[in-house]
Design a protein around this motif. Structure first.
Motif, PDB file in Angstrom:
ATOM      1  N   LEU A  19       0.855  -1.182   0.000  1.00 33.36           N
ATOM      2  CA  LEU A  19       0.000   0.000   0.000  1.00 33.36           C
ATOM      3  C   LEU A  19       0.892   1.232   0.000  1.00 33.36           C
ATOM      4  O   LEU A  19       1.738   1.392   0.869  1.00 33.36           O
TER       5      LEU A  19
ATOM      6  N   ASN B 114      -7.303   0.370   1.311  1.00 29.65           N
ATOM      7  CA  ASN B 114      -7.155   1.772   0.908  1.00 29.65           C
ATOM      8  C   ASN B 114      -8.054   2.689   1.725  1.00 29.65           C
ATOM      9  O   ASN B 114      -7.702   3.835   2.010  1.00 29.65           O
TER      10      ASN B 114
ATOM     11  N   LYS C   7      -6.244   3.671   5.005  1.00 29.15           N
ATOM     12  CA  LYS C   7      -4.837   4.033   4.887  1.00 29.15           C
ATOM     13  C   LYS C   7      -4.388   5.069   5.916  1.00 29.15           C
ATOM     14  O   LYS C   7      -3.268   5.006   6.414  1.00 29.15           O
TER      15      LYS C   7
END
Length: 241
Positions: free
Chosen positions: A4, A51, A54
């Motif tokens: 990520l 996501n 995050k």
């Protein structure tokens, strides 16, 4: 391994599919980041999920690194300390005419190593000898606890073996075979006792239902505290390599 990207920061994570998981979740520990997802969860949904987290993930990873700085692997040289039964004990290593490594333990590890070995060979030999010694000692401890808790629950495992799994301290198969991670030799005895009692209870209940927890609580009323102690001890454990 998936990564990520958050600004200039890259966070690697692993994905573990679990039959017991009903929703996705993220585990952040000193060992890394793990996404646990229900079986057959599409990878694109996992990517979307991580996501969406995050900002929280970046903050949590930063805090974890600060709180638990990376530990160097255990060394096996004279003057170092090694963990055993939840405490650290000094290694007192001497080169002698012995033809193999000899370990004597009395609140300190007095170890004799063949003088013909190089320094590198000595450390490797001491490491392996201590692993073998700990495996033998913890197996005797496990057998003692198995006898106690199997009697309390009026049951018996089919077999008892040592393991070195990365994700489990103990397992109980549907056929009644119990495996306990030998690295629990380094844990406090009360923690090892908890893991054994936990797996013995699985001989009667192959899940973590209310019935399982009730049975475990009957034979070990303070199991919740011991489980918390296991989590705390895990953080202290040094990598073998």
């Amino acid at each position: 391994m998936p990564v990520l990207q958050i600004g200039e920061t890259n966070i690697s994570y692993t994905i573990r599919y679990s039959k017991r998981s009903k929703r996705q979740r993220i585990i952040v520990s000193p060992k890394g980041v793990e996404v646990v997802a229900p079986i057959n969860t599409p990878e694109e949904l996992i990517t979307k999920f991580i996501n969406s987290k995050k900002d929280w993930l970046c903050k949590t990873v930063t805090e974890t690194i600060r709180k638990y700085p990376q530990k160097l692997p255990q060394r096996y040289i004279n003057g170092e300390k090694v963990m055993y039964r939840g405490s650290y004990f000094l290694l007192n290593i001497n080169s002698t005419d012995a033809n193999k490594v000899i370990i004597n333990y009395e609140n300190i590890f007095n170890i004799q190593v063949p003088r013909c070995l190089s320094e590198e060979e000595k450390e490797a030999a001491v490491k392996q000898a201590l692993i073998d010694w700990k495996r033998e000692q913890v197996y005797f401890d496990i057998l003692k606890f198995v006898q106690i808790y199997a009697q309390k629950l009026n049951t018996q495992p089919k077999s008892i073996k040592l393991s070195q799994q990365k994700r489990a301290w103990g397992t109980c198969s549907s056929k009644g075979s119990i495996r306990i991670n030998w690295r629990l030799a380094d844990a406090p005895l009360s923690v090892l006792e908890y893991v054994v009692a936990h797996e013995i209870t699985h001989l009667l209940h192959h899940n973590h239902s209310k019935e399982f927890l009730r049975a475990l609580g009957n034979i070990m009323p303070d199991y919740k505290q011991r489980k918390a102690d296991l989590k705390s001890w895990e953080i202290e454990l040094l990598p073998l390599e």
